[in-house]
Every structure is written in structure tokens, then in C-alpha cells.
Write a protein that holds these residues in place. Structure first.
Motif, mmCIF file in Angstrom:
data_model
loop_
_atom_site.group_PDB
_atom_site.id
_atom_site.type_symbol
_atom_site.label_atom_id
_atom_site.label_comp_id
_atom_site.label_asym_id
_atom_site.label_seq_id
_atom_site.Cartn_x
_atom_site.Cartn_y
_atom_site.Cartn_z
ATOM 1 N N GLU A 61 -22.644 9.092 -4.818
ATOM 2 C CA GLU A 61 -22.729 8.429 -3.503
ATOM 3 C C GLU A 61 -22.475 6.928 -3.629
ATOM 4 O O GLU A 61 -22.011 6.280 -2.687
ATOM 5 C CB GLU A 61 -24.115 8.630 -2.859
ATOM 6 N N SER A 89 -9.791 -4.222 -3.479
ATOM 7 C CA SER A 89 -10.780 -3.727 -2.510
ATOM 8 C C SER A 89 -11.059 -4.715 -1.397
ATOM 9 O O SER A 89 -11.471 -4.319 -0.314
ATOM 10 C CB SER A 89 -12.088 -3.374 -3.220
ATOM 11 N N ALA A 103 -13.037 4.356 -3.721
ATOM 12 C CA ALA A 103 -12.124 4.618 -2.599
ATOM 13 C C ALA A 103 -11.683 3.325 -1.915
ATOM 14 O O ALA A 103 -10.571 3.245 -1.388
ATOM 15 C CB ALA A 103 -12.805 5.538 -1.591
ATOM 16 N N SER A 104 -12.527 2.315 -1.931
ATOM 17 C CA SER A 104 -12.183 1.054 -1.248
ATOM 18 C C SER A 104 -11.188 0.214 -2.040
ATOM 19 O O SER A 104 -10.672 -0.782 -1.531
ATOM 20 C CB SER A 104 -13.440 0.237 -0.976
ATOM 21 N N LYS A 160 -7.630 2.819 -6.839
ATOM 22 C CA LYS A 160 -8.389 4.069 -6.868
ATOM 23 C C LYS A 160 -9.115 4.319 -8.195
ATOM 24 O O LYS A 160 -9.125 5.431 -8.735
ATOM 25 C CB LYS A 160 -7.491 5.275 -6.530
ATOM 26 N N GLU A 181 -18.278 6.736 -5.486
ATOM 27 C CA GLU A 181 -17.079 7.208 -4.772
ATOM 28 C C GLU A 181 -16.587 6.249 -3.674
ATOM 29 O O GLU A 181 -15.389 5.927 -3.634
ATOM 30 C CB GLU A 181 -17.311 8.621 -4.238
ATOM 31 N N PRO A 182 -17.465 5.769 -2.791
ATOM 32 C CA PRO A 182 -16.939 4.859 -1.755
ATOM 33 C C PRO A 182 -16.412 3.550 -2.331
ATOM 34 O O PRO A 182 -15.456 2.971 -1.794
ATOM 35 C CB PRO A 182 -18.154 4.606 -0.847
ATOM 36 N N ARG A 183 -16.997 3.119 -3.431
ATOM 37 C CA ARG A 183 -16.529 1.854 -4.029
ATOM 38 C C ARG A 183 -15.160 2.024 -4.678
ATOM 39 O O ARG A 183 -14.307 1.154 -4.583
ATOM 40 C CB ARG A 183 -17.568 1.328 -5.025
ATOM 41 N N GLY A 224 -8.766 1.881 2.895
ATOM 42 C CA GLY A 224 -9.199 3.038 2.151
ATOM 43 C C GLY A 224 -8.075 3.696 1.382
ATOM 44 O O GLY A 224 -6.951 3.299 1.463
#
Ligand code: NAP
Length: 247
Positions: A196, A242, A203-204, A208, A199-201, A247
Motif C-alpha cells: 500500500e 514523480s 506508480a507516481s 515506474k 505501489e502508489p509511490r 500516473g
């Protein structure tokens, strides 16, 4: 030419990679931090990794003026400092409840990320090589993206970098910051590397993937080089893109 390099927070994470990067080039490196066992272990391992006795350490809490003065005095007594990397820092608290806790969190963020850099720099300024000295601060993508007290403290570093660059430029000293993005292989993210969080970090970023301490160390090495003498008062972003927020 062998340089003398000082790396705060050089016992772990990004600072350790920075220390290794300089020592691998044959530079003498002094690492600083609060925990003696971490410094002893890192110093021994780094010297094995680079094949020489190039790394030494000084134990100091760099939020403490007396501690910092003692460490800087010992470093200065051995000669001029070519490169100062103000890397020590970190997030203090992610949540605060009462107003007193809010105050504690903001003061701790400022002390950990700004005061550590300001005190060590002030204490070592007389020993800094002129011309040719290099000062590099470790900021964060949080300074431009926002992250509570931590991001605000890192943004404060930028204003300090600009002031210092202006005051030391005529003496041939450059002052810059490196602002890393997500670098999980550090104590900063220890215990917080769940999917959690990661992954978002990732993805930003535009590339990648997370960054590595070694990639940040390369940026520091460039700013510390003789070739970077026309680069001062800058914030070098090392965040996989980032900060563009796509995204
Ligand atoms: N990891 C990331 O994703 C990331 C991203 C952007 C920016 N940064 C920045 O990069 C820098 C290095 O962090 P890191 O990610 O490598 O995490 P880290 O492994 O936790 O490194 C922080 C280092 O700073 C030292 N330190 C902290 N407070 C200190 C104090 N008062 N006096 C002396 N030393 C102190 C710590 O040693 P002791 O605890 O033993 O004192 C530790 O060695 C920090 O400024 C951090 O804010 C990290």
C-alpha cells in the motif's frame, strides 16, 4: 586529488551510499550520526568495500550546538574540508493529535532536517576550502509535493541553500541541494515498505520504479565535482519524474 568529505547521516541509507561513492574515488570521508554502533559498523564495512582506511566517523547529535561544535572542531583540526554533504534528516511523526503534539512534531521536523544542516555548516565554514568548496543539502520531493512538517522543513532548506549560495559564491564555493523521490532501501522507510505504501509511490514516477541510494549518490557526486563549479543555488530533483504528478 584526494578530497576531504563530510557526510552527515553517513551510517545508513542514502548517506552511506554517498560516503561509499566518494571513498571509492579515493576521497577521505568522515561520516556523522548519533548511534555509535551504526557508525562503527558502517565505517568498518565501507572500508572493506572500498579497500582502504578512507572512512572515519564522529558521533554527534547535530541538533545539539555543543555536540556539533565538538565534532566540527575535531574534523577541522585535521585540515580543510572540500565537500560537506548535509544528508542527516528524516520524517519525525506522521500523525499528531493534541496541539502540543503538533508543536512537538513541527519543531522536531525543523530540528532534524534544517538545524542539523545549519549547525554543521556554520561550524565547518571556517574549514571549508576556498575556492573550490562544495556544500550539498539533502532535500526531498516532499518540499514541492507537500508532506506536512517534513515537507515544510525540506522546503525551508531550499531558502537556506539560496542564501548560502549567494553569500559564498564570490569565494568560489557552491551550495546546492539534491531532492530525492522514493528511495525505499533506507531506514527512512524501514517497517513501512508494504504494497500500500510502495505501489502508489512507484506508480507516481514516470520510470515506474523506486530509486536507489546509489542513484542519489551519483547526483551528489556530480554537484561535488570540479566540473559543477558553475552550478550553484540549485535544487537537483532525483525522483523518477514523480514531481510531474502523472500516473
Ligand atoms: N528515503 C527516501 O525516500 C528519501 C526521500 C527524500 C529525501 N530523503 C532524505 O534523505 C536523507 C537521508 O535519509 P535516508 O532516506 O537515507 O534515511 P536514513 O537511513 O534514516 O538516514 C538518516 C540518517 O540521518 C542521521 N541523523 C538523523 N538525525 C540526526 C541527528 N540529529 N544528528 C546526526 N545524525 C542524524 C541518522 O543516524 P542516527 O539516527 O544514528 O543519528 C541516519 O544515519 C534525509 O535527509 C531524508 O530526509 C530520503
Amino acid at each position: 586529488m584526494t578530497r576531504r568529505v563530510v557526510v552527515s547521516g553517513g551510517g545508513t541509507g542514502i548517506g552511506r551510499a554517498v560516503a561509499r561513492r566518494f571513498a571509492a574515488e579515493g576521497d577521505e570521508v568522515v561520516i556523522l550520526g548519533r548511534r555509535l554502533e551504526i557508525l562503527e559498523e558502517a565505517t568498518a564495512e565501507l572500508n572493506v568495500e572500498v579497500g582502504g582506511d578512507l572512512v572515519t566517523f564522529r558521533q554527534a547529535d547535530l541538533t545539539d550546538p555543543d555536540n556539533t561544535a565538538d565534532a566540527a572542531g575535531a574534523i577541522s583540526a585535521s585540515g580543510a574540508v572540500d565537500v560537506l554533504v548535509n544528508n542527516a534528516g528524516g520524517a519525525t511523526s506522521w500523525e499528531a493529535g493534541s496541539l502540543a503534539e503538533v508543536a512537538d512534531d513541527w519543531l522536531a521536523a525543523f530540528r532534524t532536517n534544517v538545524l542539523t544542516a545549519v549547525l554543521l555548516t556554520e561550524a565547518l565554514l571556517p574549514a571549508l576550502r576556498r575556492p573550490g568548496g562544495r556544500i550539498i543539502a539533502m532535500s526531498s520531493v516532499a518540499a514541492v509535493r507537500g508532506a506536512g512538517s517534513y515537507g515544510a522543513a525540506k522546503a525551508a532548506l531550499h531558502a537556506w541553500v539560496y542564501t548560502l549560495a549567494a553569500s559564498l559564491g564570490a569565494e568560489g564555493v557552491t551550495v546546492n541541494a539534491v531532492a530525492p523521490g522514493f528511495i525505499p532501501d533506507t531506514e527512512f522507510w524501514k517497517g513501512r515498505r508494504s504494497p500500500e505504501v510502495v505501489e502508489p509511490r512507484v506508480a507516481s514516477t514516470l520510470v515506474k520504479r523506486p530509486g536507489t541510494p546509489e542513484e542519489v549518490a551519483e547526483a551528489v557526486a556530480y554537484l561535488a565535482s570540479a566540473q559543477a563549479g558553475f552550478t550553484t543555488g540549485q535544487i537537483l530533483q532525483v525522483n523518477g519524474g514523480s514531481v510531474l504528478g502523472r500516473g
